[in-house]
Design an enzyme around this catalytic site. Structure first.
Site: not given
Ligand code: 13P
Length: 336
Positions: A175, A217
């Site tokens: 991510e 992500k």
């Molecule tokens: P949000 O969809 O609220 O941005 O959170 C996703 C997430 O896992 C952030 O690390």
């Protein structure tokens, strides 16, 4: 097909996506206190268990990201939370980074920590039932940021994390979140996000990661939240797809977007447009925290005993997101 690829497809295939319920205790406390509910371990579990036992979990949620506290808790029925989730044919996952800290020599930026002792923690989470993990790197945008230093160090940490996770038999969610904050244009976001993601995959390849067993992500490509600039959902979708085509190797099975501060409807509508225009082989789905939980949390906070009403709201959001992951969502369906 490799076992890791099987797990990834189970999480994001068939119109399913991910429920990100891995808010750290600090973040969850802010969310609960924001709606005037006491942040105790019992209340944090009660809200989360309410979501996990909702009817639409089965069809819409292929994976749930948990926080360390939750993966060790048990449900009202006495089942361990990971067991409850896998019985619903969803895959339990776990956030394993220990947070974004100030980056030395570039103090406005962050480096995500958590590599020390990670192999041991991963083995423990595997025994508890986790089959995928999450590590979030975070980047700011301005004319000079993200710096080469932030891009390089976070990419390396994501790659070292991914190698350890795959060694342990789990799928890493990678991510790299380029934040929405700022007054930059969507084009700036596209340029910087592409650079960030490219660097992540350079490092992943260097660390010999099996890319078929990775889920990316990322953020969607949006104008800065204080830019006052608006672009259409279709433009957001096209820029997002362009960015991913230019930065993600074709072996990666799919992309699960974060919602990153978009409203529930914005995050759904943008994902739907992405799927309408998707001319790649990547699955494009959701890994939403706020955009799956917000209205359910608000409703629940008025009466934490009203499980059924809370679940109805969550079921609706999960349903809408799953339709968007197939390009089948429309505004009219929101009001049905
Ligand atoms: P949000 O969809 O609220 O941005 O959170 C996703 C997430 O896992 C952030 O690390």
């Amino acid at each position: 097909m490799s076992e890791l690829n099987n797990i990834a497809l189970k999480i994001i295939g068939n119109g399913k996506g991910i429920l990100a319920a891995d808010e750290s205790t600090g973040t969850m406390t802010k969310r609960l206190e924001g709606v005037h509910v006491k942040s105790s371990p019992e209340n944090r579990l009660l809200f989360r268990e309410t979501l996990f036992t909702s009817e639409r979990m089965n069809d819409c949620i292929g994976g749930v990201i948990l926080y360390d506290e939750t993966i060790k808790q048990s449900s009202k029925s006495g089942k361990k939370i990971p067991e409850l989730i896998s019985n619903l044919t969803s895959v339990p996952g776990i956030k394993v980074d220990t947070g974004a800290k100030t980056l030395a020599n570039s103090k406005e930026e962050k480096i995500t920590e958590g590599l020390d002792g990670l192999r041991e923690r991963l083995n423990e989470y595997y025994k508890l039932g986790a089959r995928f993990t999450k590590w979030r790197a975070v980047y700011i945008i301005s004319d000079k940021y993200p710096s080469k230093l932030a891009i390089q160090t976070n990419a390396q940490a994501l790659a070292r994390y991914s190698a350890l996770v795959q060694e342990c038999g789990m799928v890493p969610i990678v991510e790299p979140e380029v934040l929405m904050d700022g007054n930059h244009t969507a084009y700036d976001c596209y340029k910087k996000t592409t650079e960030v993601i490219k660097k992540c995959f350079d490092e992943l390849e260097l660390h010999k990661i099996d890319l078929k067993g990775v889920i990316l992500k990322p953020n969607m490509i949006l104008p800065g939240s204080s830019s006052g600039k608006k672009i259409t959902n279709e433009e957001i979708a096209k820029l997002t797809i362009k960015c991913l085509k230019e930065s993600v190797p074709s072996e990666v099975p799919g992309v699960a977007f974060l919602s990153g501060g978009q409203t529930e409807i914005e995050a759904t509508e943008n994902l739907n447009q992405i799927n309408i225009h998707n001319n790649t082989n990547f699955i494009m789905t959701y890994s939403y925290g706020r955009a799956l939980q917000q209205s359910a949390l608000k409703f629940w906070s008025k009466d934490i005993k009203n499980i059924k009403g809370t679940q109805e709201l969550f079921n609706h959001r999960a349903n809408m997101c799953s339709l968007a992951a197939q390009g089948k969502w429309s505004k009219e369906l929101e009001n049905k």
